[in-house]
Scaffold this motif. Structure first.
Motif, PDB file in Angstrom:
ATOM      1  N   UNK A 266       0.745  -1.421   0.125  1.00 44.29           N
ATOM      2  CA  UNK A 266       0.086   0.033  -0.066  1.00 44.29           C
ATOM      3  C   UNK A 266       0.753   1.255   0.028  1.00 44.29           C
TER       4      UNK A 266
ATOM      5  N   UNK B 167       1.931   1.818  -3.496  1.00 45.14           N
ATOM      6  CA  UNK B 167       0.787   2.583  -4.035  1.00 45.14           C
ATOM      7  C   UNK B 167       0.273   3.851  -3.955  1.00 45.14           C
TER       8      UNK B 167
ATOM      9  N   UNK C 121      -8.383   6.247   0.714  1.00 44.64           N
ATOM     10  CA  UNK C 121      -9.014   4.766   0.685  1.00 44.64           C
ATOM     11  C   UNK C 121      -7.532   3.815   1.134  1.00 44.64           C
ATOM     12  N   UNK C 122      -6.495   4.081   0.330  1.00 43.67           N
ATOM     13  CA  UNK C 122      -5.072   3.520   0.821  1.00 43.67           C
ATOM     14  C   UNK C 122      -4.658   3.650   2.200  1.00 43.67           C
TER      15      UNK C 122
ATOM     16  N   UNK D 216      -3.717  -5.825  -0.637  1.00 42.64           N
ATOM     17  CA  UNK D 216      -3.410  -4.555   0.027  1.00 42.64           C
ATOM     18  C   UNK D 216      -4.381  -4.118   0.907  1.00 42.64           C
TER      19      UNK D 216
END
Lengths: 472, 224
Positions: free
Chosen positions: A260, A263, A290-291, A427
């Motif tokens: 994550x 990302x 969101x991550x 993730x």
């Protein structure tokens, strides 16, 4: 700190010292007594000899003094008192000095020590005796007017005292020498005897935290220390295993956080390459949020696991309507399940209650439903059921679409374990959910098992122990 | 240049695909191992960016199969696995580069460009054809002293031609290396973009840089 070496040395040398003292005392006393007995026997013989040489008749006492008493070399002195305590005779060697009168029983001679006026030490024997009657030319002796006399015979005891003094000195010196020598020998022996301990200490000292594979070597270790070495190696094995688990866990955590993070970083960096429209920034920011939320959930799970491991959670006990709790837990997954045509059915009786911690039980059920909705095949089904059993509640969550083998089922409660590494949404789920379920249920005093049934049905059965059920 | 991105974490996959496309790469992307292998078999990718832990099929198995089938695409492994053993295993199975997450996007781009240069045996990041100069690292193009502004697609087309400067490049090659799998472009799109490119880089008073080889394709610079 108590030193083994000091204790061993003090013990052996102290014991040796005590033995020597007792032995020396016995030797001294024995020799002293023997010497005195010898001296006293000589004195007694001399006294009797002297007494035998005295005759008396009605009016007079006749001394037939032996040459021994006249000779200065013999250093034997005598003094004779009459019944009226007048000195009847005394050794010419005494000059003007006097011996003292030891007037005791007739037949038992008495001994005494004294110091002469010139400082010499004397040993004396006192004897009361009645001299034999003078032989009056064949007439029988008349015993009627025979008088008892007192005799003291003394000899110089300076030499004997000197011998005893020398003996004392000899014993003391010998004891001191033996003690010193034994101290030396004991020090060497103890040092040598304790060498294995030093060797073990050196081995333990060489063990570093980053290499716990080292063990204490068993060769040349005495039998007394072998159990310590065994326990120590056991302990090292346990510590090593624990460290390995810890390292693996840390590596897993780092690994799971990397994806994550990658990302997040990539999303931000790509966005920053050029100027974007306002709408695009908003989309990117909500993606990032969101991550971050997923990472936060993972960190919360990790924290919860850590707290459970260190028993830092506080449990409440409330009466819970199980059906309501399961329905509430299902709500967040409802929409996505509908999109994937997954059906959910709860057959938990509406009046079944249990006594448990509501927050933690919710977390257990939520994690199970999250896992189920994650891995159920599209168009599959999820079922929740519960029934009372022996005063406990058995809650079952099952779902279709399980592709795990029987062997893999036994691993589902391990941290970071994922079947086939086939995460559907990498993730987001990192293999902590079921691990958390197991630890939570254990903390709640219950038990959990997972099983695989025919047709790819994955079943998790929770027995909430310690909870009372109440059907009303 | 055409890339295949196999990465199962959606936010990373989407942002990488976006960033790579903006850097003029044609990107096919998937989050599933099986599908990734299917893509790799179907196209001659310049670079495959491969995650290791994937649903469907593990990244190392994909790599093994791709290499066993003799595919020459350069493979860059992009993973959270960072141990020495993992790196060695990946490189020994035929990967050309290995990057550990998280990473800097600029570095990933630079490494992908380096792999692309290796694909075409070009070490120099500056390509010159006649007085046309291309800076591969910064994606800038000059004709003489004048800088020419190109769209990403135009640049990608020119870069591919430049990498194979002096060779005849077929329309199929261009199609395969400049356009993505699900590109909706029609069959003559290559000719259309060649036209755009010519308008921007050709000078009427000078010999053409892009030449048409009838029936075979195009060539940048003199025909061999």
């Amino acid at each position: 700190m108590t030193s083994l070496r000091t204790r061993l040395l003090a013990g052996t040398v102290g014991g040796m010292l005590l033995l020597l003292a007792v032995l020396s005392l016995i030797v001294y006393v024995t020799i002293r007594r023997a010497l005195f007995e010898q001296l006293d026997a000589g004195l007694e013989a001399a006294a009797h000899l002297f007494a035998a040489s005295i005759e008396q008749d009605a009016n007079d006492v006749e001394l037939g003094i032996e040459p021994e008493f006249q000779d200065a070399r013999h250093e034997t002195y005598y003094q004779l008192w009459g019944a009226d305590e007048t000195v009847m005779a005394k050794s010419p060697l005494l000059d003007s000095n006097d011996l003292w009168r030891i007037a005791d029983g007739v037949d038992s001679p008495a001994f005494a020590n004294s110091r002469a006026e010139d400082g010499r030490l004397l040993r004396a024997i006192g004897l009361r005796f009645t001299p034999r009657a003078a032989d009056n030319d064949g007439e029988p002796p008349r015993k009627t007017n025979l008088k008892a006399l007192s005799l003291t015979v003394a000899r110089d005891a300076t030499e004997l005292r000197g011998q005893l003094r020398f003996l004392r000195w000899l014993l003391l010196t010998a004891s001191a020498a033996v003690t010193a020598l034994s101290l030396l020998i004991a020090a060497v022996v103890v040092r040598h005897g304790l060498l294995p301990l030093n060797a073990i200490a050196a081995q333990i000292g060489a063990i570093r935290a980053n290499d716990l594979t080292a063990r204490v070597d068993a060769t040349r270790i005495p039998a007394e220390i072998a159990p310590i070495q065994d326990r120590l190696n056991d302990l090292l094995s346990r510590i090593e295993a624990s460290f390995q688990r810890e390292r693996r866990f840390t590596a897993d955590v780092a690994h799971e956080l990397r994806t994550p993070l990658a990302g997040l970083r990539s999303t931000i960096e790509v966005t920053l390459v050029r100027a974007r429209e306002r709408q695009e920034y908003q989309t990117v920011l909500s993606d990032c949020l969101e991550i971050v939320q997923n990472m936060q959930a993972m960190v919360s799970n990790l924290l919860m696991l850590a707290r459970l491991d260190t028993r830092q959670i506080v449990l409440r006990r409330d009466r819970i309507l199980l059906a309501d709790l399961v329905d509430a837990c299902w709500r967040p997954f409802c929409e996505r399940a509908e999109q994937r045509q997954i059906t959910f059915e709860s057959t938990i009786p509406g009046d079944l209650t249990c006594l448990c911690d509501p927050d933690n039980l919710s977390m257990v059920v939520s994690n199970l439903l999250a896992n189920a909705s994650e891995y159920t095949n599209d168009g599959g089904g999820i079922w929740a059921a519960a029934h009372p059993a022996d005063g406990h509640v058995e809650l079952t969550i099952s779902n279709t679409g399980c592709s795990l083998s029987k062997e893999q089922i036994s691993q589902v409660f391990d941290c970071f374990w994922r079947g086939d590494s086939s995460r559907k949404d990498a993730g987001v789920h990192c293999g902590l959910g079921l691990a958390l379920v197991q630890r939570l249920v254990t903390a709640l005093g219950g038990s959990v098992v997972a099983e695989l049934q025919a047709g790819g049905l994955f079943v998790v059965r929770i027995n909430i122990g310690g909870c009372s059920t109440d059907l009303h | 240049m055409r890339l295949l991105l196999i990465e199962d974490y959606r936010p990373l996959r989407e942002s990488l695909a976006k960033g790579l496309r903006e850097a003029s790469f044609a990107v096919d992307s998937t989050g599933d191992g099986q599908e990734g292998l299917w893509y790799a078999r179907g196209n001659d990718y310049d670079v495959i960016i491969l995650d290791l832990m994937l649903p469907g099929m593990d990244g190392l198995r994909i790599l093994k199969k791709v290499r066993a089938e003799g595919r020459q695409s350069h493979v860059l492994i992009l993973t959270a696995k960072d141990t020495l053993d993992d790196r060695v295993a990946g490189l020994d199975l035929g990967a050309d580069d290995y990057m550990v997450k998280p990473f800097a996007f600029r570095e990933l781009l630079a490494r992908v460009r380096a792999l692309v240069r290796r694909s075409y045996r070009t070490k120099n990041p500056h390509i010159e054809v006649q007085d046309l100069r291309i800076d591969l690292a910064n994606q800038r193009v000059w004709r003489g002293s004048e800088e020419i502004g190109l769209t990403p697609r135009e640049y990608a087309l020119l870069e591919y031609l430049a990498m194979r400067a002096g060779q005849v490049v077929s329309r199929t090659d261009i199609w395969e290396h400049v356009y993505e799998f699900n590109s909706s472009a029609s069959s003559n799109v290559v000719d259309v973009y060649i036209g755009y490119l010519r308008k921007k880089i050709e000078r009427p008073d000078q010999a053409p840089v892009i030449n048409t080889v009838r029936g075979r394709g195009y060539t940048l610079g003199a025909e061999p």
